[in-house]
Design a protein around this motif. Structure first.
Motif, PDB file in Angstrom:
ATOM      1  N   ALA A  92      17.843 -27.985 -14.044  1.00 57.94           N
ATOM      2  CA  ALA A  92      18.637 -27.225 -14.702  1.00 57.94           C
ATOM      3  C   ALA A  92      18.796 -27.665 -16.151  1.00 57.94           C
ATOM      4  O   ALA A  92      19.963 -27.775 -16.870  1.00 57.94           O
ATOM      5  N   SER A  95      15.979 -21.070  -6.212  1.00 53.95           N
ATOM      6  CA  SER A  95      16.471 -21.903  -7.112  1.00 53.95           C
ATOM      7  C   SER A  95      15.494 -22.679  -8.113  1.00 53.95           C
ATOM      8  O   SER A  95      14.674 -23.320  -7.450  1.00 53.95           O
ATOM      9  N   ARG A  96      15.905 -22.937  -9.261  1.00 55.15           N
ATOM     10  CA  ARG A  96      15.057 -23.941 -10.064  1.00 55.15           C
ATOM     11  C   ARG A  96      15.514 -25.371  -9.772  1.00 55.15           C
ATOM     12  O   ARG A  96      16.536 -25.689 -10.059  1.00 55.15           O
ATOM     13  N   PRO A  97      14.257 -26.357  -9.684  1.00 52.70           N
ATOM     14  CA  PRO A  97      14.951 -27.860  -9.244  1.00 52.70           C
ATOM     15  C   PRO A  97      15.309 -28.352 -10.506  1.00 52.70           C
ATOM     16  O   PRO A  97      16.310 -29.427 -10.394  1.00 52.70           O
ATOM     17  N   ASN A 126      22.788 -29.904 -12.892  1.00 54.12           N
ATOM     18  CA  ASN A 126      22.724 -28.757 -11.839  1.00 54.12           C
ATOM     19  C   ASN A 126      21.697 -28.929 -11.051  1.00 54.12           C
ATOM     20  O   ASN A 126      20.612 -29.471 -11.138  1.00 54.12           O
ATOM     21  N   GLU A 127      21.930 -28.341  -9.811  1.00 55.47           N
ATOM     22  CA  GLU A 127      21.049 -28.147  -8.576  1.00 55.47           C
ATOM     23  C   GLU A 127      20.284 -29.377  -8.352  1.00 55.47           C
ATOM     24  O   GLU A 127      19.063 -29.644  -8.522  1.00 55.47           O
ATOM     25  N   PRO A 128      20.868 -30.518  -7.801  1.00 54.94           N
ATOM     26  CA  PRO A 128      22.310 -30.344  -7.399  1.00 54.94           C
ATOM     27  C   PRO A 128      23.361 -30.560  -8.397  1.00 54.94           C
ATOM     28  O   PRO A 128      22.904 -31.496  -9.370  1.00 54.94           O
ATOM     29  N   PHE A 129      24.700 -30.421  -8.311  1.00 62.04           N
ATOM     30  CA  PHE A 129      25.499 -30.779  -9.367  1.00 62.04           C
ATOM     31  C   PHE A 129      26.071 -31.961  -9.145  1.00 62.04           C
ATOM     32  O   PHE A 129      26.163 -32.512  -8.199  1.00 62.04           O
ATOM     33  N   MET A 141      22.473 -23.392 -17.107  1.00 61.62           N
ATOM     34  CA  MET A 141      23.499 -22.378 -16.669  1.00 61.62           C
ATOM     35  C   MET A 141      24.384 -21.993 -17.719  1.00 61.62           C
ATOM     36  O   MET A 141      24.519 -20.687 -18.033  1.00 61.62           O
ATOM     37  N   GLU A 156      28.574 -36.487  -7.235  1.00 61.75           N
ATOM     38  CA  GLU A 156      27.787 -35.222  -6.804  1.00 61.75           C
ATOM     39  C   GLU A 156      28.606 -34.557  -5.909  1.00 61.75           C
ATOM     40  O   GLU A 156      29.424 -34.865  -5.099  1.00 61.75           O
ATOM     41  N   ASP A 213      21.411 -26.813 -21.364  1.00 60.35           N
ATOM     42  CA  ASP A 213      22.031 -26.584 -20.023  1.00 60.35           C
ATOM     43  C   ASP A 213      21.618 -25.268 -19.498  1.00 60.35           C
ATOM     44  O   ASP A 213      21.890 -24.360 -20.399  1.00 60.35           O
TER      45      ASP A 213
END
Length: 231
Positions: A6, A2-4, A36-39, A96, A52, A94
């Motif tokens: 987003a 995952s990318r840190p 995102n990542e974390p949402f 995503m 979060e 964004d």
């Protein structure tokens, strides 16, 4: 892997030189943002709300905003946790959804800095007229004029080459849709009529938009065809 982050930033736009130009349009809400990542999500209006995924939402009074070099900042202690918010008027995509937003927003909490996007994407479309410079990679006919005007009431209009046109448009969380266009019925030389048909054909299939690094607007349909325009 995952990318840190987003989100992606591109060149600042004059239309968002102040946060008031990048507001959501809801009088009760001055800023909405997410990452995102974390949402995470943030809302600053009558109250400040931050949450979060999997965490306990925080809600408290809105602190006084400070603006420095065009960046609006908030510092608040909510539920015993320090929150520092910075909202900068820069286009943020964004990763995503691909949706562009007018604000790059960061939230510092618990020793972490979360990055994301905020504001209303519609303000990136509305305002001064867009002049088309390319239709599906074929350029446009010399000295012809094709334009786009995104109105606040959900109407899109302009010149299609020979005729004037009007259509509806709508933004969702995932992209942009354009309704079937109605146009005047003037006849022009074949080259302009062909260009007009190409333009309207791509336009009615548009499902997303991008703002390029030099401020150009790209309207893209499901097959990847695109209309490129500038202010």
């Amino acid at each position: 892997m995952s990318r840190p982050l987003a989100w992606r930033l591109v060149a600042p736009l004059a239309l968002c030189a102040t946060l008031s130009a990048c507001a959501t349009g809801d009088a009760a809400v001055t800023l909405r943002a997410h990452g995102n990542e974390p949402f995470w999500s943030l809302e600053i209006g009558r109250v400040l709300r931050f949450s979060e995924l999997g965490g306990r939402p925080l809600e408290g009074a809105v602190p006084e905003a400070r603006t420095l070099d065009g960046v609006r900042r908030y510092t608040a202690t909510v539920g015993g946790r320090l929150l520092e918010v910075a909202a900068a008027p820069r286009v943020c995509h964004d990763d995503m959804s691909g949706m562009p937003y007018p604000l790059a927003v960061s939230v510092a909490v618990d020793g972490r800095r979360l990055q994301g996007c905020g504001g209303d994407p519609a303000v990136l479309l509305r305002g001064a007229e867009w002049v088309v410079e390319d239709i599906d990679g074929g350029g446009i006919v010399d000295r012809s004029r094709v334009t786009l005007n995104f109105r606040a009431d959900g109407r899109l209009d302009g010149r299609a080459s020979c005729n004037r046109y009007t259509a509806s448009y709508a933004l969702s969380g995932e992209g942009l849709s354009v309704g079937r266009a109605a146009s005047t019925l003037m006849a022009c030389v074949p080259a302009l009529m062909h260009q007009e048909r190409r333009f309207l054909d791509v336009l009615q299939g548009v499902n997303r938009f991008e703002i390029g690094e030099t401020g150009e607007l790209r309207l893209i349909d499901a097959s990847g065809r695109r209309i490129v325009a500038r202010r």
